[in-house]
Every structure is written in structure tokens, then in C-alpha cells.
Design a protein around this motif. Sequence first.
Motif, PDB file in Angstrom:
ATOM      1  N   TYR A 212      -8.259   3.387  -3.491  1.00 60.59           N
ATOM      2  CA  TYR A 212      -9.103   3.570  -2.305  1.00 60.59           C
ATOM      3  C   TYR A 212      -9.180   5.050  -1.960  1.00 60.59           C
ATOM      4  O   TYR A 212      -8.379   5.862  -2.451  1.00 60.59           O
ATOM      5  CB  TYR A 212      -8.542   2.778  -1.115  1.00 60.59           C
TER       6      TYR A 212
ATOM      7  N   LEU B  91      -7.393  -2.845   4.009  1.00 63.10           N
ATOM      8  CA  LEU B  91      -7.695  -3.255   2.638  1.00 63.10           C
ATOM      9  C   LEU B  91      -6.600  -4.163   2.092  1.00 63.10           C
ATOM     10  O   LEU B  91      -6.875  -5.207   1.485  1.00 63.10           O
ATOM     11  CB  LEU B  91      -7.858  -2.015   1.752  1.00 63.10           C
ATOM     12  N   ALA B  92      -5.333  -3.770   2.316  1.00 63.51           N
ATOM     13  CA  ALA B  92      -4.210  -4.583   1.838  1.00 63.51           C
ATOM     14  C   ALA B  92      -4.207  -5.951   2.510  1.00 63.51           C
ATOM     15  O   ALA B  92      -3.967  -6.981   1.849  1.00 63.51           O
ATOM     16  CB  ALA B  92      -2.898  -3.856   2.101  1.00 63.51           C
TER      17      ALA B  92
ATOM     18  N   PRO C 140      -4.048   5.386  -3.054  1.00 64.82           N
ATOM     19  CA  PRO C 140      -5.145   6.335  -2.899  1.00 64.82           C
ATOM     20  C   PRO C 140      -5.617   6.853  -4.254  1.00 64.82           C
ATOM     21  O   PRO C 140      -4.809   7.047  -5.169  1.00 64.82           O
ATOM     22  CB  PRO C 140      -4.530   7.457  -2.050  1.00 64.82           C
TER      23      PRO C 140
ATOM     24  N   VAL D 242      -2.180  -1.259  -3.394  1.00 65.72           N
ATOM     25  CA  VAL D 242      -3.294  -0.434  -2.941  1.00 65.72           C
ATOM     26  C   VAL D 242      -2.823   1.021  -2.926  1.00 65.72           C
ATOM     27  O   VAL D 242      -1.868   1.364  -2.219  1.00 65.72           O
ATOM     28  CB  VAL D 242      -3.759  -0.875  -1.535  1.00 65.72           C
TER      29      VAL D 242
ATOM     30  N   PHE E  82       0.864  -1.185   0.000  1.00 66.34           N
ATOM     31  CA  PHE E  82       0.000   0.000   0.000  1.00 66.34           C
ATOM     32  C   PHE E  82       0.896   1.230   0.000  1.00 66.34           C
ATOM     33  O   PHE E  82       1.884   1.296   0.726  1.00 66.34           O
ATOM     34  CB  PHE E  82      -0.960   0.005   1.189  1.00 66.34           C
TER      35      PHE E  82
ATOM     36  N   GLU F  74     -11.253   5.248   3.909  1.00 64.81           N
ATOM     37  CA  GLU F  74     -10.915   3.829   3.940  1.00 64.81           C
ATOM     38  C   GLU F  74      -9.549   3.601   4.590  1.00 64.81           C
ATOM     39  O   GLU F  74      -8.676   4.471   4.528  1.00 64.81           O
ATOM     40  CB  GLU F  74     -10.914   3.248   2.517  1.00 64.81           C
ATOM     41  N   ASP F  75      -9.380   2.453   5.183  1.00 68.89           N
ATOM     42  CA  ASP F  75      -8.143   2.065   5.849  1.00 68.89           C
ATOM     43  C   ASP F  75      -7.301   1.245   4.873  1.00 68.89           C
ATOM     44  O   ASP F  75      -7.634   0.105   4.544  1.00 68.89           O
ATOM     45  CB  ASP F  75      -8.470   1.244   7.097  1.00 68.89           C
ATOM     46  N   ARG F  76      -6.187   1.821   4.421  1.00 70.59           N
ATOM     47  CA  ARG F  76      -5.373   1.149   3.410  1.00 70.59           C
ATOM     48  C   ARG F  76      -4.734  -0.139   3.942  1.00 70.59           C
ATOM     49  O   ARG F  76      -4.565  -1.105   3.205  1.00 70.59           O
ATOM     50  CB  ARG F  76      -4.290   2.087   2.887  1.00 70.59           C
TER      51      ARG F  76
ATOM     52  N   SER G 136       1.183   5.664  -1.642  1.00 62.85           N
ATOM     53  CA  SER G 136       0.689   6.749  -2.492  1.00 62.85           C
ATOM     54  C   SER G 136       1.442   6.811  -3.808  1.00 62.85           C
ATOM     55  O   SER G 136       1.074   7.564  -4.696  1.00 62.85           O
ATOM     56  CB  SER G 136       0.813   8.096  -1.769  1.00 62.85           C
TER      57      SER G 136
ATOM     58  N   ARG H  21      -8.452   7.743   0.666  1.00 58.10           N
ATOM     59  CA  ARG H  21      -7.598   7.842   1.859  1.00 58.10           C
ATOM     60  C   ARG H  21      -8.308   8.505   3.032  1.00 58.10           C
ATOM     61  O   ARG H  21      -7.863   8.375   4.173  1.00 58.10           O
ATOM     62  CB  ARG H  21      -6.281   8.550   1.516  1.00 58.10           C
TER      63      ARG H  21
END
Length: 319
Positions: free
Chosen positions: A121, A131-132, A100, A98, A75, A126-128, A77, A123
Motif C-alpha cells: 500500500y 486496509l488490514a 508499505p 500489509v 500491518f 492509504e490507511d494501513r 513496514s 503509506r
Amino acid sequence: MADYPQVTRDDVLAAAKRIADDIVRTPLIEAEIRGHRVWLKCESLQTGGAFKLRGATNRLLQLSEDERRRGVVAFSSGNHAQGVAIAAARLSIKAIIVMPSDAPIKKIEGTRAQGADVVLYDRRTEDRVALAERIAADHGSVVVPSFDDPHIVAGQGTVGLELQTQLAEANAGAAQRIVICCGGGGLSAGIALACPEAAITIVEPQGWDDMRASLDCGHIVPVAKTAPATLCDALQTPLVSPITFDILHNRGADAVSVSEMEVVDAVRWAWFEHRLVVEPGGAVALAALLAEKVEIVPETVAILSGGNIDPDLHSKLVR
């Protein structure tokens, strides 16, 4: 006794040998700020446009054959995303990243260009990490975090070993102060281990200076929910890790923050003075020196940690 893996300088030395054939030895250039000589370590010119390839390569090279077959999930950016994607492609490992939805298009496209699958996702909502981890569980993959991992920290620390060698080659003294861009702290913690005699100063954007607040308080403090928008997308880490915090705390690192305008000034200065393309998040260490927030001592080194900026934005900023 800490309940997480420890990282030592020996780990950084081992990482340097392990990844030597997979990274670029980036330039260390001499510059002048207010009549003082400073050194700029140009990780913006690393393969993938940032130092992140170092840690990602060190981590992926230590996966077992079974783990390589199951693939990796990261995850980010953008810069860690590209670092993992490049390292995974070289090792024929499937990578899911993953990212943003508001990440720079250049970073999203660069990650996809390496063959990685990108999952976007929000940012803010949602919780990266969650999710990952969910994606990794579904695929049986290994999560490769951007800084909360001893192998990642060790790999990033090779920047410090490299710059010390380059200073010696330039007949300069050892680095006395190293000024480092900080998001989650993987780069600064690794360099702190690699260069035990140098003073370490970390720099963050205002409002996202949670490592500074954590070092001041002596315990980890998260970024406020009301943190402002920033050009420094690479440094929007909501919470640092015990691994990186403890290393920097134990080393007595100090910390400063810089404003958006100070960051823009640094992006402009790097371009006009040295024709270096540096993204805002990769320019905060330079910004702190230009804004006189960090004292320049003999053999001060600033890390230019990333150069993945949208060309239109760079053109706008330097105009």
C-alpha cells in the motif's frame, strides 16, 4: 477506568515462559562511550532480525484453534511483518501482511520467504489499519497489530526481563536507565513494565517524535502530516496507542529525538566498534547516547532493536 485491556508485569512474566522455546536469548554486550561503560542489548540478532518475534509469538500462541484455521492479518513496514510471518509459519497459520510499497526490499522479501502473502500500500495516501481490517473481514482472519495489543506488549517486555538476568550474570548491578527505540511504543512499554526500578528513556527520529510530544502534553498527539522522510522506516508510526502511551506516561518515561545524521553516526559506530549490523530505526537509542542527548549513568542499557537493513544502504552508510 480504561476501556482497553490492561497489561501488567505478571503478563510479561507469563509471556517469557510461553515463548521461551521460540526465541533467541540475544547477547548483552559491554561497550564504552566517552569513557563510560554502557550495555548494548542486541535484539538486532533475534530470529527475524528484530525483537518483534517476541510479541508476535506471544500473540499467536494464544489464538484458539478456530482462529488459527482462519489465519491472521498484520500491518507493518517490515520487522513486525517478519515476526508474524515466522511465528505463523511455525504454527501452520496462514498470514497476510500489509506493507508499505516503499518498505526496504530486504524486509518485503524476508516476509514473503516465510510463506506470508504480502499486500502493498501507499503509506502517504492509504490507511494501513483500514486496509488490514478490510482484508481480515473478507477472510474471517484475526488482525495482529504491531503494538496496540496487550499480548504484543507483554511479549516485547521479555527483552527487559532477559537483560536484567544477563546483567546479574555479568556481576553488574540492575539496569538504572534503559534507552529504547520507539515507534508505536510496544517495546518501550513492555520493558517499562518488566523493569519497574529502571528509568525509561524512549528515542524517536526527529519529525516522528509523537510519543515525546504525547508525553509532554499528557495526551496522544499524532505525527504531523508534514513529517519528513526518514531512514528510520521501522519508526514511522503515525499514531501511538492508549495502551503504550498510558504505560509510559504512568512510569514517568522521558523522551528525546535524534537527527538523521546522528542515526547514521550510530549505524557506523555499531559497525566499526562492534561489527554489529543495525538498521537506522534500530539504532536511535544508541544515537541518543552517542550524541549526548541522554546522560549515561551506571548500568545504562541501550536497546539495538533491529538489524534488517538493505546491504547496499548499510555499505553506503558505513562508508
